[in-house]
Enzyme design. Structure first.
Site, PDB file in Angstrom:
ATOM      1  N   SER A  64       8.539   7.433 -37.732  1.00 47.49           N
ATOM      2  CA  SER A  64       9.387   8.906 -37.344  1.00 47.49           C
ATOM      3  C   SER A  64       9.700   8.497 -35.680  1.00 47.49           C
ATOM      4  O   SER A  64      10.625   9.425 -35.576  1.00 47.49           O
ATOM      5  CB  SER A  64       8.107   9.647 -36.573  1.00 47.49           C
ATOM      6  OG  SER A  64       7.605   9.630 -38.384  1.00 47.49           O
ATOM      7  N   SER A 125       6.989  16.009 -35.505  1.00 49.87           N
ATOM      8  CA  SER A 125       7.682  14.822 -36.397  1.00 49.87           C
ATOM      9  C   SER A 125       7.478  15.645 -37.681  1.00 49.87           C
ATOM     10  O   SER A 125       7.083  14.929 -38.960  1.00 49.87           O
ATOM     11  CB  SER A 125       6.337  14.142 -36.110  1.00 49.87           C
ATOM     12  OG  SER A 125       6.402  12.349 -36.655  1.00 49.87           O
TER      13      SER A 125
END
Length: 287
Positions: A64, A125
């Protein structure tokens, strides 16, 4: 005589710096042995010049961490007038994938704004918000094109969330190198890639990131200004990229680790330990 004295001082300083960099490398290699891990680190100054590194040119899964440059791309589009931060992005239940807290929360309304999605991608995220942004910019290929545009010839995005987190050994898809990503961070934050307003906003988001309290931030002194974006992948991938200000100097940093034998908590502790090694280097060389 003064010239000779100056040369001696310069030689001593260079020797001390070389010694600290050797300690940096030795400490990271020790962590790798103890944790059965591979650790990639790159620290650069605002101009992208290398301060220190380890496995800097080795490819690691981005996980991520790519959501930070994705947000930068979104801000570039806003800065250029091709996008509006308050534009509503409509979506349905099919946009909800694993770990989509903000996307789930906004589902009842059927939309998020561009900036809401970008902030959720960086600070939470949020995978659904990330895919929503990827849909709008033209998919993973457009993300790779942005990397190339800002001078990153290495980083590549091939898939969306969560497939891009496979982290299969030897697979080049969705990978970067520590030095490539550290320089991308420097380009975005210090290199004029965005307007000052957009740069300030993305810095503030990184400082307020809600997923990184146990990683690099945990290994840095409390009086440093730190902003970062974490990443987690299959097969033991745990990463953290961002910036820090130490003793009035700015740095961009990228840390990528693969430690399949460790638990999730232990992988966080590993990245925090890397932060401690970085701290020792920075404090010793900034005297």
């Amino acid at each position: 005589m003064r010239f000779i004295h100056a040369l001696l001082l310069a030689g001593i300083a260079h020797s001390a710096y070389a010694s600290e960099k050797l300690t940096f490398k030795t400490d990271l290699e020790k962590l790798e042995r103890e944790k059965a891990a591979q650790i990639g680190v790159a620290i650069v100054d605002p101009q992208g010049e290398i301060v220190a590194g380890h496995r800097m040119a080795q490819r690691f899964a981005m996980c991520s961490t790519f959501k930070f440059p994705l947000a930068a791309l979104v801000f570039e589009r806003i800065d250029s007038g091709t996008e509006r931060g308050d534009r509503k992005l409509s979506y349905g239940p099919d946009m909800i994938v694993e770990w989509s807290p903000a996307t789930e929360r906004f589902l009842a309304s059927g939309h998020m704004t561009v900036l809401e999605a970008a902030q959720a991608a960086v600070q939470l995220s949020d995978n659904g918000a990330t895919n929503l942004l990827l849909r709008e910019i033209g998919g993973p290929a457009a993300m790779t094109q942005y990397f190339r545009k800002i001078g990153d010839s290495v980083s590549r995005l091939d898939r969306k969330e969560p497939e891009m987190n496979d982290n299969t050994p030897g697979d080049l898809r969705d990978t970067t190198t520590p030095i490539a990503m550290a320089r991308t961070v420097a380009k975005v934050l210090y290199g004029g890639a965005l307007t000052s307003t957009s740069t300030h906003t993305i810095e503030r988001w990184l400082i307020g990131n809600q997923t990184g309290d146990a990683t690099l931030r945990a290994g840095f002194p409390k009086d440093w200004v730190v902003g970062e974006k974490t990443g987690t992948c299959a097969n033991g991938g745990r990463n953290d990229i961002g910036f820090f200000k130490a003793q009035e100097r700015d740095y961009a940093v990228a840390v990528y680790t693969t430690a399949p034998k460790l638990s999730a908590v232990e992988r966080d502790e590993l990245v925090a330990s890397v932060g401690q090694v970085i701290t020792q280097l920075i404090l010793s060389t900034d005297k």
